[in-house]
Design a protein around this motif. Structure first.
Motif, PDB file in Angstrom:
ATOM      1  N   LEU A 152      -7.448  -2.588  37.396  1.00 40.81           N
ATOM      2  CA  LEU A 152      -7.601  -2.940  35.993  1.00 40.81           C
ATOM      3  C   LEU A 152      -7.432  -4.442  35.801  1.00 40.81           C
ATOM      4  O   LEU A 152      -6.574  -5.068  36.427  1.00 40.81           O
ATOM      5  CB  LEU A 152      -6.580  -2.204  35.127  1.00 40.81           C
ATOM      6  CG  LEU A 152      -6.700  -0.682  35.053  1.00 40.81           C
ATOM      7  CD1 LEU A 152      -5.614  -0.111  34.155  1.00 40.81           C
ATOM      8  CD2 LEU A 152      -8.076  -0.253  34.556  1.00 40.81           C
ATOM      9  N   ALA A 153      -8.264  -5.013  34.932  1.00 46.02           N
ATOM     10  CA  ALA A 153      -8.142  -6.414  34.540  1.00 46.02           C
ATOM     11  C   ALA A 153      -7.874  -6.456  33.045  1.00 46.02           C
ATOM     12  O   ALA A 153      -8.230  -5.523  32.317  1.00 46.02           O
ATOM     13  CB  ALA A 153      -9.423  -7.178  34.869  1.00 46.02           C
ATOM     14  N   SER A 154      -7.226  -7.529  32.580  1.00 41.15           N
ATOM     15  CA  SER A 154      -6.877  -7.574  31.165  1.00 41.15           C
ATOM     16  C   SER A 154      -6.721  -9.004  30.690  1.00 41.15           C
ATOM     17  O   SER A 154      -6.550  -9.929  31.489  1.00 41.15           O
ATOM     18  CB  SER A 154      -5.591  -6.788  30.899  1.00 41.15           C
ATOM     19  OG  SER A 154      -4.498  -7.400  31.554  1.00 41.15           O
ATOM     20  N   VAL A 155      -6.761  -9.165  29.360  1.00 40.78           N
ATOM     21  CA  VAL A 155      -6.459 -10.431  28.734  1.00 40.78           C
ATOM     22  C   VAL A 155      -5.635 -10.148  27.481  1.00 40.78           C
ATOM     23  O   VAL A 155      -5.959  -9.224  26.723  1.00 40.78           O
ATOM     24  CB  VAL A 155      -7.737 -11.222  28.385  1.00 40.78           C
ATOM     25  CG1 VAL A 155      -8.637 -10.450  27.421  1.00 40.78           C
ATOM     26  CG2 VAL A 155      -7.393 -12.583  27.797  1.00 40.78           C
ATOM     27  N   GLU A 156      -4.563 -10.897  27.297  1.00 44.93           N
ATOM     28  CA  GLU A 156      -3.732 -10.730  26.103  1.00 44.93           C
ATOM     29  C   GLU A 156      -4.423 -11.409  24.922  1.00 44.93           C
ATOM     30  O   GLU A 156      -4.794 -12.583  24.998  1.00 44.93           O
ATOM     31  CB  GLU A 156      -2.352 -11.332  26.321  1.00 44.93           C
ATOM     32  CG  GLU A 156      -1.413 -11.148  25.136  1.00 44.93           C
ATOM     33  CD  GLU A 156      -0.026 -11.705  25.377  1.00 44.93           C
ATOM     34  OE1 GLU A 156       0.483 -12.432  24.490  1.00 44.93           O
ATOM     35  OE2 GLU A 156       0.547 -11.417  26.452  1.00 44.93           O
ATOM     36  N   LEU A 157      -4.593 -10.673  23.844  1.00 47.47           N
ATOM     37  CA  LEU A 157      -5.285 -11.184  22.678  1.00 47.47           C
ATOM     38  C   LEU A 157      -4.334 -11.713  21.611  1.00 47.47           C
ATOM     39  O   LEU A 157      -4.605 -12.728  20.983  1.00 47.47           O
ATOM     40  CB  LEU A 157      -6.172 -10.094  22.068  1.00 47.47           C
ATOM     41  CG  LEU A 157      -7.273  -9.540  22.967  1.00 47.47           C
ATOM     42  CD1 LEU A 157      -8.012  -8.412  22.264  1.00 47.47           C
ATOM     43  CD2 LEU A 157      -8.248 -10.643  23.368  1.00 47.47           C
ATOM     44  N   SER A 158      -3.255 -11.010  21.380  1.00 44.85           N
ATOM     45  CA  SER A 158      -2.328 -11.444  20.347  1.00 44.85           C
ATOM     46  C   SER A 158      -0.971 -10.777  20.549  1.00 44.85           C
ATOM     47  O   SER A 158      -0.859  -9.767  21.239  1.00 44.85           O
ATOM     48  CB  SER A 158      -2.859 -11.096  18.945  1.00 44.85           C
ATOM     49  OG  SER A 158      -2.936  -9.688  18.780  1.00 44.85           O
ATOM     50  N   SER A 159       0.040 -11.373  19.939  1.00 46.03           N
ATOM     51  CA  SER A 159       1.375 -10.791  19.939  1.00 46.03           C
ATOM     52  C   SER A 159       1.959 -11.039  18.561  1.00 46.03           C
ATOM     53  O   SER A 159       1.910 -12.160  18.050  1.00 46.03           O
ATOM     54  CB  SER A 159       2.251 -11.437  21.015  1.00 46.03           C
ATOM     55  OG  SER A 159       3.553 -10.865  21.024  1.00 46.03           O
ATOM     56  N   GLU A 160       2.490  -9.995  17.927  1.00 49.44           N
ATOM     57  CA  GLU A 160       3.001 -10.134  16.568  1.00 49.44           C
ATOM     58  C   GLU A 160       4.317  -9.375  16.412  1.00 49.44           C
ATOM     59  O   GLU A 160       4.594  -8.416  17.132  1.00 49.44           O
ATOM     60  CB  GLU A 160       1.981  -9.610  15.555  1.00 49.44           C
ATOM     61  CG  GLU A 160       1.672  -8.144  15.700  1.00 49.44           C
ATOM     62  CD  GLU A 160       0.686  -7.655  14.656  1.00 49.44           C
ATOM     63  OE1 GLU A 160       0.465  -8.343  13.657  1.00 49.44           O
ATOM     64  OE2 GLU A 160       0.139  -6.547  14.851  1.00 49.44           O
ATOM     65  N   GLU A 161       5.092  -9.822  15.449  1.00 48.85           N
ATOM     66  CA  GLU A 161       6.372  -9.188  15.171  1.00 48.85           C
ATOM     67  C   GLU A 161       6.158  -7.818  14.539  1.00 48.85           C
ATOM     68  O   GLU A 161       5.189  -7.590  13.801  1.00 48.85           O
ATOM     69  CB  GLU A 161       7.193 -10.061  14.219  1.00 48.85           C
ATOM     70  CG  GLU A 161       8.593  -9.559  13.963  1.00 48.85           C
ATOM     71  CD  GLU A 161       9.420 -10.510  13.123  1.00 48.85           C
ATOM     72  OE1 GLU A 161      10.597 -10.183  12.858  1.00 48.85           O
ATOM     73  OE2 GLU A 161       8.894 -11.580  12.724  1.00 48.85           O
ATOM     74  N   VAL A 162       7.045  -6.893  14.849  1.00 51.53           N
ATOM     75  CA  VAL A 162       7.051  -5.573  14.234  1.00 51.53           C
ATOM     76  C   VAL A 162       8.275  -5.476  13.329  1.00 51.53           C
ATOM     77  O   VAL A 162       9.393  -5.753  13.760  1.00 51.53           O
ATOM     78  CB  VAL A 162       7.061  -4.454  15.300  1.00 51.53           C
ATOM     79  CG1 VAL A 162       7.189  -3.083  14.642  1.00 51.53           C
ATOM     80  CG2 VAL A 162       5.794  -4.519  16.146  1.00 51.53           C
ATOM     81  N   PHE A 163       8.044  -5.094  12.072  1.00 56.26           N
ATOM     82  CA  PHE A 163       9.096  -5.035  11.064  1.00 56.26           C
ATOM     83  C   PHE A 163       9.555  -3.593  10.827  1.00 56.26           C
ATOM     84  O   PHE A 163       8.876  -2.636  11.217  1.00 56.26           O
ATOM     85  CB  PHE A 163       8.594  -5.617   9.744  1.00 56.26           C
ATOM     86  CG  PHE A 163       8.326  -7.094   9.784  1.00 56.26           C
ATOM     87  CD1 PHE A 163       9.317  -7.998   9.424  1.00 56.26           C
ATOM     88  CD2 PHE A 163       7.089  -7.580  10.178  1.00 56.26           C
ATOM     89  CE1 PHE A 163       9.078  -9.366   9.469  1.00 56.26           C
ATOM     90  CE2 PHE A 163       6.839  -8.945  10.224  1.00 56.26           C
ATOM     91  CZ  PHE A 163       7.839  -9.839   9.866  1.00 56.26           C
TER      92      PHE A 163
END
Length: 295
Positions: A152-163
Protein backbone atom coordinates in the motif's frame (compact mmCIF):
# COMPACT_ATOMS: atom_id res chain seq x y z
CA UNK A 1 -9.80 -23.36 -11.68
CA UNK A 2 -11.04 -20.54 -13.93
CA UNK A 3 -11.33 -16.80 -13.29
CA UNK A 4 -15.06 -17.00 -12.69
CA UNK A 5 -14.54 -19.55 -9.93
CA UNK A 6 -11.95 -17.31 -8.32
CA UNK A 7 -14.35 -14.36 -8.40
CA UNK A 8 -16.97 -16.57 -6.78
CA UNK A 9 -14.51 -17.49 -4.04
CA UNK A 10 -13.64 -13.81 -3.57
CA UNK A 11 -17.31 -12.90 -3.06
CA UNK A 12 -17.94 -15.75 -0.60
CA UNK A 13 -14.80 -14.80 1.33
CA UNK A 14 -15.95 -11.19 1.52
CA UNK A 15 -19.44 -12.03 2.76
CA UNK A 16 -18.54 -15.25 4.61
CA UNK A 17 -22.09 -16.22 3.76
CA UNK A 18 -23.12 -18.38 0.78
CA UNK A 19 -26.61 -17.01 0.24
CA UNK A 20 -25.55 -13.34 0.43
CA UNK A 21 -22.68 -13.99 -1.99
CA UNK A 22 -25.04 -15.85 -4.33
CA UNK A 23 -27.44 -12.92 -4.23
CA UNK A 24 -24.68 -10.47 -5.11
CA UNK A 25 -23.39 -12.70 -7.93
CA UNK A 26 -26.92 -13.53 -9.14
CA UNK A 27 -26.23 -17.25 -9.20
CA UNK A 28 -28.01 -20.18 -7.59
CA UNK A 29 -26.83 -20.97 -4.09
CA UNK A 30 -26.26 -24.72 -4.77
CA UNK A 31 -24.14 -23.85 -7.81
CA UNK A 32 -22.01 -21.46 -5.76
CA UNK A 33 -21.56 -24.05 -3.00
CA UNK A 34 -20.41 -26.61 -5.57
CA UNK A 35 -17.89 -24.12 -7.00
CA UNK A 36 -16.38 -23.51 -3.56
CA UNK A 37 -16.21 -27.25 -2.86
CA UNK A 38 -14.52 -27.80 -6.22
CA UNK A 39 -11.87 -25.15 -5.48
CA UNK A 40 -11.17 -26.73 -2.10
CA UNK A 41 -10.90 -30.15 -3.72
CA UNK A 42 -8.45 -28.85 -6.32
CA UNK A 43 -6.32 -27.18 -3.65
CA UNK A 44 -6.53 -30.12 -1.27
CA UNK A 45 -7.39 -27.96 1.75
CA UNK A 46 -10.46 -26.47 3.38
CA UNK A 47 -10.70 -22.70 2.90
CA UNK A 48 -13.73 -22.21 5.13
CA UNK A 49 -14.72 -23.61 8.50
CA UNK A 50 -18.35 -24.72 8.43
CA UNK A 51 -20.75 -24.69 11.37
CA UNK A 52 -24.16 -25.72 10.14
CA UNK A 53 -25.19 -23.12 7.58
CA UNK A 54 -22.55 -20.66 8.71
CA UNK A 55 -19.09 -20.47 7.15
CA UNK A 56 -15.97 -18.61 8.22
CA UNK A 57 -12.79 -18.01 6.26
CA UNK A 58 -9.96 -19.89 7.98
CA UNK A 59 -6.22 -19.12 7.96
CA UNK A 60 -5.63 -21.10 4.76
CA UNK A 61 -8.57 -19.34 3.12
CA UNK A 62 -7.25 -15.93 4.18
CA UNK A 63 -3.83 -16.75 2.71
CA UNK A 64 -5.40 -17.92 -0.56
CA UNK A 65 -7.62 -14.82 -0.66
CA UNK A 66 -4.57 -12.55 -0.52
CA UNK A 67 -3.16 -14.32 -3.58
CA UNK A 68 -6.49 -14.25 -5.42
CA UNK A 69 -7.00 -10.55 -4.68
CA UNK A 70 -3.53 -9.77 -6.02
CA UNK A 71 -3.95 -11.89 -9.17
CA UNK A 72 -7.39 -10.56 -10.07
CA UNK A 73 -6.33 -6.98 -9.34
CA UNK A 74 -3.38 -7.36 -11.71
CA UNK A 75 -5.67 -8.71 -14.44
CA UNK A 76 -8.09 -5.82 -13.93
CA UNK A 77 -5.18 -3.37 -14.10
CA UNK A 78 -4.16 -4.90 -17.42
CA UNK A 79 -7.68 -4.73 -18.83
CA UNK A 80 -8.06 -1.07 -17.88
CA UNK A 81 -4.62 -0.14 -19.18
CA UNK A 82 -5.38 -1.72 -22.56
CA UNK A 83 -8.80 -0.05 -22.67
CA UNK A 84 -7.14 3.33 -22.08
CA UNK A 85 -4.52 2.58 -24.73
CA UNK A 86 -7.28 1.76 -27.21
CA UNK A 87 -9.22 4.87 -26.14
CA UNK A 88 -12.34 2.69 -25.93
CA UNK A 89 -14.05 4.94 -23.40
CA UNK A 90 -13.62 7.69 -20.85
CA UNK A 91 -12.72 5.22 -18.10
CA UNK A 92 -13.71 5.19 -14.46
CA UNK A 93 -12.43 6.14 -11.04
CA UNK A 94 -13.54 4.21 -7.94
CA UNK A 95 -13.07 5.46 -4.38
CA UNK A 96 -13.89 3.99 -0.96
CA UNK A 97 -14.31 6.17 2.12
CA UNK A 98 -15.71 5.91 5.62
CA UNK A 99 -17.79 9.05 5.06
CA UNK A 100 -18.57 10.38 1.60
CA UNK A 101 -19.33 13.99 2.53
CA UNK A 102 -15.64 14.93 2.60
CA UNK A 103 -15.38 13.96 -1.09
CA UNK A 104 -17.94 16.51 -2.31
CA UNK A 105 -15.51 19.31 -3.17
CA UNK A 106 -13.02 16.98 -4.85
CA UNK A 107 -15.75 15.32 -6.90
CA UNK A 108 -17.18 18.64 -8.07
CA UNK A 109 -13.75 19.72 -9.33
CA UNK A 110 -13.13 16.31 -10.89
CA UNK A 111 -16.48 16.35 -12.72
CA UNK A 112 -15.65 19.75 -14.15
CA UNK A 113 -12.30 18.54 -15.49
CA UNK A 114 -13.30 14.99 -16.48
CA UNK A 115 -17.03 15.10 -17.27
CA UNK A 116 -17.07 11.77 -19.13
CA UNK A 117 -15.32 9.64 -16.51
CA UNK A 118 -17.59 7.34 -14.51
CA UNK A 119 -17.18 7.67 -10.75
CA UNK A 120 -18.01 4.85 -8.34
CA UNK A 121 -18.12 5.45 -4.58
CA UNK A 122 -18.15 2.87 -1.80
CA UNK A 123 -18.84 3.63 1.85
CA UNK A 124 -16.84 1.16 3.93
CA UNK A 125 -15.20 0.50 7.27
CA UNK A 126 -11.42 0.39 7.60
CA UNK A 127 -11.22 -3.34 6.82
CA UNK A 128 -13.72 -2.91 4.00
CA UNK A 129 -11.51 -0.24 2.43
CA UNK A 130 -8.47 -2.47 2.82
CA UNK A 131 -10.24 -5.27 0.92
CA UNK A 132 -11.49 -2.90 -1.80
CA UNK A 133 -7.97 -1.56 -2.42
CA UNK A 134 -6.27 -4.98 -2.26
CA UNK A 135 -8.71 -6.50 -4.75
CA UNK A 136 -8.41 -3.60 -7.20
CA UNK A 137 -12.12 -2.85 -6.84
CA UNK A 138 -11.22 0.76 -6.08
CA UNK A 139 -8.37 3.01 -7.13
CA UNK A 140 -8.22 4.87 -3.82
CA UNK A 141 -9.37 4.74 -0.23
CA UNK A 142 -9.89 7.95 1.72
CA UNK A 143 -9.14 6.85 5.27
CA UNK A 144 -9.64 8.71 8.54
CA UNK A 145 -7.52 6.22 10.52
CA UNK A 146 -4.30 4.37 9.88
CA UNK A 147 -4.57 2.20 6.75
CA UNK A 148 -1.16 0.78 5.96
CA UNK A 149 0.46 -2.50 5.13
CA UNK A 150 2.55 -4.34 2.53
CA UNK A 151 1.76 -3.23 -1.00
CA UNK A 152 0.00 0.00 0.00
CA UNK A 153 1.09 3.56 -0.78
CA UNK A 154 -0.39 6.67 0.79
CA UNK A 155 -0.24 10.43 1.17
CA UNK A 156 -1.46 12.41 4.17
CA UNK A 157 -3.97 15.01 3.06
CA UNK A 158 -4.96 16.77 6.26
CA UNK A 159 -4.98 16.57 10.03
CA UNK A 160 -7.58 18.32 12.18
CA UNK A 161 -8.59 18.55 15.81
CA UNK A 162 -11.50 16.47 17.07
CA UNK A 163 -13.79 18.18 19.59
CA UNK A 164 -16.24 16.95 22.19
CA UNK A 165 -19.83 17.80 21.26
CA UNK A 166 -22.17 18.08 24.27
CA UNK A 167 -25.83 19.06 24.76
CA UNK A 168 -26.41 22.75 25.39
CA UNK A 169 -26.24 23.50 29.09
CA UNK A 170 -23.97 20.52 29.75
CA UNK A 171 -21.44 20.90 32.56
CA UNK A 172 -18.52 20.67 30.09
CA UNK A 173 -19.84 23.16 27.49
CA UNK A 174 -17.15 25.70 26.65
CA UNK A 175 -14.36 23.91 28.56
CA UNK A 176 -10.92 24.17 26.93
CA UNK A 177 -9.00 21.27 28.50
CA UNK A 178 -11.22 18.30 29.33
CA UNK A 179 -9.34 15.23 30.56
CA UNK A 180 -10.51 11.86 29.26
CA UNK A 181 -10.80 10.62 32.85
CA UNK A 182 -13.52 13.25 33.43
CA UNK A 183 -15.65 11.49 30.79
CA UNK A 184 -15.71 8.09 32.48
CA UNK A 185 -19.31 8.51 33.62
CA UNK A 186 -20.55 10.15 30.41
CA UNK A 187 -22.73 8.31 27.90
CA UNK A 188 -21.51 8.52 24.31
CA UNK A 189 -23.12 8.72 20.88
CA UNK A 190 -20.71 7.12 18.40
CA UNK A 191 -20.31 5.04 15.27
CA UNK A 192 -19.94 1.27 15.22
CA UNK A 193 -16.63 -0.46 15.82
CA UNK A 194 -14.43 -0.13 12.74
CA UNK A 195 -15.22 3.50 11.95
CA UNK A 196 -12.76 6.25 12.80
CA UNK A 197 -14.85 8.03 15.47
CA UNK A 198 -15.21 4.81 17.43
CA UNK A 199 -11.56 3.86 16.95
CA UNK A 200 -10.50 7.27 18.28
CA UNK A 201 -12.94 7.11 21.21
CA UNK A 202 -11.85 3.61 22.20
CA UNK A 203 -8.17 4.56 21.84
CA UNK A 204 -8.44 7.68 23.99
CA UNK A 205 -10.15 5.73 26.78
CA UNK A 206 -7.81 2.72 26.50
CA UNK A 207 -4.80 4.99 27.17
CA UNK A 208 -6.41 5.84 30.51
CA UNK A 209 -7.31 2.22 31.29
CA UNK A 210 -11.01 2.98 30.72
CA UNK A 211 -13.83 1.95 28.41
CA UNK A 212 -16.40 4.44 27.09
CA UNK A 213 -20.10 3.96 27.81
CA UNK A 214 -21.59 3.93 24.28
CA UNK A 215 -25.39 4.15 24.41
CA UNK A 216 -26.06 4.98 20.76
CA UNK A 217 -24.02 3.55 17.88
CA UNK A 218 -24.59 3.34 14.15
CA UNK A 219 -23.13 3.95 10.70
CA UNK A 220 -24.55 7.44 10.20
CA UNK A 221 -21.93 9.80 11.65
CA UNK A 222 -23.86 12.81 10.31
CA UNK A 223 -26.63 12.05 12.83
CA UNK A 224 -24.30 12.54 15.81
CA UNK A 225 -25.01 16.26 16.43
CA UNK A 226 -28.78 15.72 16.39
CA UNK A 227 -28.51 12.78 18.79
CA UNK A 228 -26.20 14.74 21.08
CA UNK A 229 -28.46 17.79 20.87
CA UNK A 230 -31.42 15.59 21.85
CA UNK A 231 -29.61 14.72 25.07
CA UNK A 232 -28.71 11.09 24.32
CA UNK A 233 -25.08 11.64 25.25
CA UNK A 234 -21.86 13.35 24.17
CA UNK A 235 -19.81 12.60 21.07
CA UNK A 236 -16.57 13.22 19.17
CA UNK A 237 -16.76 15.42 16.07
CA UNK A 238 -14.00 16.81 13.82
CA UNK A 239 -13.24 20.48 13.27
CA UNK A 240 -14.81 20.38 9.81
CA UNK A 241 -18.12 19.36 11.37
CA UNK A 242 -17.88 22.11 13.97
CA UNK A 243 -17.37 24.68 11.22
CA UNK A 244 -20.33 23.31 9.26
CA UNK A 245 -22.66 23.22 12.27
CA UNK A 246 -21.51 26.53 13.72
CA UNK A 247 -21.73 27.82 17.25
CA UNK A 248 -25.52 28.22 17.15
CA UNK A 249 -26.30 24.62 16.17
CA UNK A 250 -27.90 21.89 18.30
CA UNK A 251 -24.75 21.21 20.34
CA UNK A 252 -22.14 23.03 22.42
CA UNK A 253 -18.43 22.32 22.20
CA UNK A 254 -15.54 21.46 24.48
CA UNK A 255 -11.86 20.87 23.74
CA UNK A 256 -10.19 17.67 24.90
CA UNK A 257 -6.85 17.92 26.67
CA UNK A 258 -5.34 14.99 24.74
CA UNK A 259 -2.99 15.72 21.83
CA UNK A 260 -4.24 12.43 20.31
CA UNK A 261 -7.71 13.89 19.73
CA UNK A 262 -7.17 14.41 16.00
CA UNK A 263 -8.38 12.99 12.71
CA UNK A 264 -5.81 12.45 9.96
CA UNK A 265 -7.15 12.07 6.43
CA UNK A 266 -5.04 9.85 4.16
CA UNK A 267 -5.39 8.86 0.51
CA UNK A 268 -4.34 5.22 0.00
CA UNK A 269 -3.79 3.17 -3.15
CA UNK A 270 -2.23 -0.13 -4.13
CA UNK A 271 1.49 0.25 -4.75
CA UNK A 272 2.36 -0.43 -8.37
CA UNK A 273 -1.28 -0.47 -9.47
CA UNK A 274 -2.22 0.94 -12.84
CA UNK A 275 -3.81 4.37 -12.43
CA UNK A 276 -5.67 5.74 -15.42
CA UNK A 277 -5.26 9.38 -16.48
CA UNK A 278 -8.57 10.06 -14.75
CA UNK A 279 -7.37 8.43 -11.54
CA UNK A 280 -4.16 10.45 -11.63
CA UNK A 281 -6.23 13.61 -12.00
CA UNK A 282 -8.39 12.57 -9.05
CA UNK A 283 -5.32 12.07 -6.86
CA UNK A 284 -3.95 15.47 -7.89
CA UNK A 285 -7.26 17.18 -7.14
CA UNK A 286 -7.57 15.43 -3.78
CA UNK A 287 -4.20 16.81 -2.80
CA UNK A 288 -5.03 20.29 -4.08
CA UNK A 289 -8.43 20.42 -2.37
CA UNK A 290 -7.72 18.62 0.89
CA UNK A 291 -4.10 19.44 1.70
CA UNK A 292 -4.15 22.84 3.42
CA UNK A 293 -0.70 23.90 2.16
CA UNK A 294 -0.99 22.44 -1.36
CA UNK A 295 -0.42 24.90 -4.16
Amino acid sequence: MDLLALRYFQAVARHQHISRAAQELRVAQPSLSRTISRIESQLGVRLFDRQGRRIRLNDRGAAFLRRVDKALAELEDGRREMADAAASGPGRVAVAAETLLQLAGVLAAFRAQRPGVRVRLFQASLEGMRRHVASGEVDFALASQALSGPGLASVELSSEEVFLAVPRGHRLAGREDVAVAELAAEEFVSTRTGHWQRALLDGLFAREGLRPQVVCEGDEAAATPEMVGAGLGVGLMPAVARRAIGEDGPVAWARLGSAESRRTLTLVWRQGAYLSPGALDFRRLARERLMPDAS
